[in-house]
Scaffold this active site. Structure first.
Site, PDB file in Angstrom:
ATOM      1  N   HIS A   1      -6.380  -1.956  -7.310  1.00  0.00           N
ATOM      2  CA  HIS A   1      -7.432  -2.860  -6.359  1.00  0.00           C
ATOM      3  C   HIS A   1      -8.174  -3.397  -7.381  1.00  0.00           C
ATOM      4  O   HIS A   1      -9.110  -4.224  -6.803  1.00  0.00           O
ATOM      5  CB  HIS A   1      -7.951  -1.624  -5.395  1.00  0.00           C
TER       6      HIS A   1
ATOM      7  N   ASN B   1      -7.426   3.529  -5.435  1.00  0.00           N
ATOM      8  CA  ASN B   1      -7.972   2.280  -5.742  1.00  0.00           C
ATOM      9  C   ASN B   1      -6.940   1.714  -6.874  1.00  0.00           C
ATOM     10  O   ASN B   1      -7.234   0.593  -7.337  1.00  0.00           O
ATOM     11  CB  ASN B   1      -9.370   2.365  -6.715  1.00  0.00           C
TER      12      ASN B   1
ATOM     13  N   LYS C   1      -2.174  10.217   2.515  1.00  0.00           N
ATOM     14  CA  LYS C   1      -3.588   9.794   2.695  1.00  0.00           C
ATOM     15  C   LYS C   1      -4.533  11.332   3.125  1.00  0.00           C
ATOM     16  O   LYS C   1      -5.418  11.325   2.783  1.00  0.00           O
ATOM     17  CB  LYS C   1      -3.924   8.727   3.496  1.00  0.00           C
TER      18      LYS C   1
ATOM     19  N   GLU D   1       1.051  -1.344   0.037  1.00  0.00           N
ATOM     20  CA  GLU D   1      -0.275   0.058  -0.065  1.00  0.00           C
ATOM     21  C   GLU D   1       0.919   1.329   0.012  1.00  0.00           C
ATOM     22  O   GLU D   1       0.575   2.341  -0.777  1.00  0.00           O
ATOM     23  CB  GLU D   1      -0.984  -0.110   1.379  1.00  0.00           C
TER      24      GLU D   1
HETATM   25  N1  NAD Z   1     -11.664   1.752   6.305  1.00  0.00           N
HETATM   26  C1  NAD Z   1     -10.701   1.905   5.254  1.00  0.00           C
HETATM   27  O1  NAD Z   1     -10.542   2.888   4.626  1.00  0.00           O
HETATM   28  C2  NAD Z   1      -9.897   0.680   4.946  1.00  0.00           C
HETATM   29  C3  NAD Z   1      -8.674   0.853   4.164  1.00  0.00           C
HETATM   30  C4  NAD Z   1      -8.126  -0.464   3.979  1.00  0.00           C
HETATM   31  C5  NAD Z   1      -8.393  -1.717   4.440  1.00  0.00           C
HETATM   32  N2  NAD Z   1      -9.617  -1.596   5.134  1.00  0.00           N
HETATM   33  C6  NAD Z   1     -10.043  -2.758   5.680  1.00  0.00           C
HETATM   34  O2  NAD Z   1      -8.933  -3.419   6.671  1.00  0.00           O
HETATM   35  C7  NAD Z   1      -9.083  -4.793   6.677  1.00  0.00           C
HETATM   36  C8  NAD Z   1      -7.833  -5.418   6.670  1.00  0.00           C
HETATM   37  O3  NAD Z   1      -7.003  -4.877   7.735  1.00  0.00           O
HETATM   38  P1  NAD Z   1      -5.548  -5.451   8.234  1.00  0.00           P
HETATM   39  O4  NAD Z   1      -4.928  -5.888   6.701  1.00  0.00           O
HETATM   40  O5  NAD Z   1      -5.131  -4.599   9.286  1.00  0.00           O
HETATM   41  O6  NAD Z   1      -5.891  -7.157   8.750  1.00  0.00           O
HETATM   42  P2  NAD Z   1      -6.563  -7.338  10.161  1.00  0.00           P
HETATM   43  O7  NAD Z   1      -7.139  -6.475  10.863  1.00  0.00           O
HETATM   44  O8  NAD Z   1      -7.030  -8.678   9.533  1.00  0.00           O
HETATM   45  O9  NAD Z   1      -5.149  -8.012  10.758  1.00  0.00           O
HETATM   46  C9  NAD Z   1      -4.186  -8.842  10.271  1.00  0.00           C
HETATM   47  C10 NAD Z   1      -3.955 -10.103  11.222  1.00  0.00           C
HETATM   48  O10 NAD Z   1      -2.867  -9.606  11.874  1.00  0.00           O
HETATM   49  C11 NAD Z   1      -3.203  -9.585  13.501  1.00  0.00           C
HETATM   50  N3  NAD Z   1      -2.593  -8.552  14.065  1.00  0.00           N
HETATM   51  C12 NAD Z   1      -2.918  -6.967  13.962  1.00  0.00           C
HETATM   52  N4  NAD Z   1      -2.028  -6.421  14.718  1.00  0.00           N
HETATM   53  C13 NAD Z   1      -0.903  -7.266  15.145  1.00  0.00           C
HETATM   54  C14 NAD Z   1       0.282  -7.015  15.745  1.00  0.00           C
HETATM   55  N5  NAD Z   1       0.847  -5.828  16.084  1.00  0.00           N
HETATM   56  N6  NAD Z   1       1.046  -8.181  16.041  1.00  0.00           N
HETATM   57  C15 NAD Z   1       0.686  -9.253  15.742  1.00  0.00           C
HETATM   58  N7  NAD Z   1      -0.497  -9.654  15.097  1.00  0.00           N
HETATM   59  C16 NAD Z   1      -1.341  -8.604  14.647  1.00  0.00           C
HETATM   60  C17 NAD Z   1      -4.541  -9.712  13.546  1.00  0.00           C
HETATM   61  O11 NAD Z   1      -5.010 -10.265  14.634  1.00  0.00           O
HETATM   62  C18 NAD Z   1      -4.974 -10.418  12.172  1.00  0.00           C
HETATM   63  O12 NAD Z   1      -4.872 -11.639  12.431  1.00  0.00           O
HETATM   64  C19 NAD Z   1     -10.097  -5.111   5.391  1.00  0.00           C
HETATM   65  O13 NAD Z   1     -11.312  -5.445   5.978  1.00  0.00           O
HETATM   66  C20 NAD Z   1     -10.140  -4.189   4.736  1.00  0.00           C
HETATM   67  O14 NAD Z   1     -11.312  -3.802   4.214  1.00  0.00           O
HETATM   68  C21 NAD Z   1     -10.239  -0.659   5.478  1.00  0.00           C
HETATM   69 ZN    ZN Z   2      -5.816  -1.905  -0.298  1.00  0.00          ZN
END
Ligand code: NAD
Ligand code: ZN
Length: 368
Positions: free
Chosen positions: A251, A248, A229, A187
């Site tokens: 994406h 995007n 951002k 990203e």
């Molecule tokens: N709101 C927005 O603008 C926006 C932008 C991008 C993504 N998203 C959303 O975010 C989600 C994905 O988020 P993600 O990639 O953070 O994944 P996630 O929240 O699923 O976390 C990934 C994994 O890492 C673990 N984890 C988190 N922090 C940790 C740490 N410090 N140490 C060890 N383990 C840790 C979690 O328990 C999980 O198993 C998707 O649902 C996506 O749609 C939202």
């Molecule tokens: Zn993304």
């Protein structure tokens, strides 16, 4: 780094500080626009809670905030209407009111779910995000988007709601699975490619230090991404002018790969493949140079991100997913193409044979 930004959805203070997690209580009580909360519901997941929950709770207790812990199973399945309903029940049990606070501690799954709950509980209670994945620190925590999924599609139910505080502690990344670190870096490459040739060169200079989570390097990376951002979100808070749509980049194909890979790839890995495919598409359309495509590919390789997908998923299936996803959202497929680093072009007018060729270039058919 400290930055305050405002959109029509509210005002957010963003702080980036290594080992800043333990100062959360102090920072929260210093926000003028928010009266000191008497209680907070701390939403986290079962992986992050045991790692960082106590540090956070202690810091809140020190400033007299009563903490109610709530843990969800990790993973995308927790971003559901059912999980949202259960969280509302917990809010009611804790007697959370408008003078309370919802805190999300975790990745994007936690902050998207907790944010939607905070935005809608009693028509909106104060909200704070402590993002612990790189994806969340440089993307999900900034911009005020909240959402849950329904069977018809991802993120279809949500609102824009700005947290009062986003406190980013890059040292939390040190417990992440290295694969999640690299996925998050995709990203960052995306932000660089769409906004700044200089930031792209910075990635090339610092690739190994980024992967190794060298603290000054990763802190600078987070700060620069947050700045990018915030800039985009402030200029286009509700996705109306098209600028926010540039986020995007990579994406469209990335999401389709994600939907087709049966969760064998991380989101960021799919975005890496999607970015390379759309760079190739831009090249095939005569917009981008060969050397620019080569630079993106080489950088992704150095970050150990995929540049080839071993799959039997045919192009027609990918296209079907892309079109279906847009249909559920009532919109047309808009391609974010690249003309140069820092210069994008959005169009729906793309020849499908070129998309096919671009997709084939990132695919390798596994041997039987
Ligand atoms: N709101 C927005 O603008 C926006 C932008 C991008 C993504 N998203 C959303 O975010 C989600 C994905 O988020 P993600 O990639 O953070 O994944 P996630 O929240 O699923 O976390 C990934 C994994 O890492 C673990 N984890 C988190 N922090 C940790 C740490 N410090 N140490 C060890 N383990 C840790 C979690 O328990 C999980 O198993 C998707 O649902 C996506 O749609 C939202
Ligand atoms: Zn993304």
């Amino acid at each position: 780094m400290r930055k305050t930004y405002s959109t029509t959805a509210g005002t957010t203070q963003v702080i980036v500080e290594c080992e800043g997690l333990g100062s959360t209580g102090r920072y929260l009580t210093a926000i003028d626009a928010m009266p000191k909360p008497d209680r907070a519901v701390l939403v986290t997941d079962e992986t992050v809670g045991p790692l960082y929950g106590a540090t956070l709770s202690d810091s809140l207790a020190k400033v007299g905030i009563e903490v109610h812990d709530y843990r969800i199973p990790p993973g995308e399945a927790s971003k559901s209407l059912q999980a949202l309903g259960q969280l509302y029940t917990f809010f009611a049990q804790c007697r959370l009111a408008r003078d309370g606070l919802v805190i999300a501690l975790g990745g994007g799954v936690v902050s998207d779910l907790a944010g939607l709950a905070a935005a809608t509980w009693m028509r909106g209670v104060p909200f704070a995000i402590l993002p612990t994945t790189l994806e969340a620190q440089i993307d999900a925590a900034i911009g005020g988007k909240t959402a849950v999924n329904i069977p018809e599609g991802k993120n279809l139910v949500g609102v824009f709601y700005q947290p009062a505080l986003v406190l980013i502690d890059p040292s939390c990344l040190e417990t992440l699975d290295p694969r999640d670190v690299r996925a998050g870096l995709a990203e960052s490459v995306k932000h660089a490619v769409i906004t700044s040739a200089d930031f792209l060169s910075w990635h090339e200079t610092n690739a190994e230090a980024m992967v190794a989570l060298h603290r000054p390097t990763i802190t600078e990376l987070v700060e620069r991404n947050v700045g990018i951002k915030i800039g985009i979100v402030q200029r286009d808070p509700l996705e109306r002018t098209g600028e926010r749509m540039t986020l995007n980049f990579g994406h469209t194909i990335g999401h389709a790969i994600e939907a087709c890979c049966g969760y064998s790839l991380r989101h960021g890995e799919c975005v890496a493949l999607g970015m390379l495919a759309v760079c190739r598409l831009s090249r095939l359309m005569g917009l981008l140079s060969d050397s620019a495509v080569d630079r993106v590919e080489a950088l992704l390789e150095r970050l150990d991100l995929p540049t080839r997908w071993a799959t039997t998923v045919p192009f027609d299936r990918i296209m079907e997913v892309i079109v279906q996803d847009k249909k559920s959202r009532g919109s047309r497929v808009q391609w974010v193409l690249l003309e140069d680093f820092g210069r994008t072009r959005i169009t729906s007018d793309v020849d499908e044979t070129l998309i096919r060729e671009a997709y084939q270039s990132i695919v390798e058919t596994p041997r039987p």
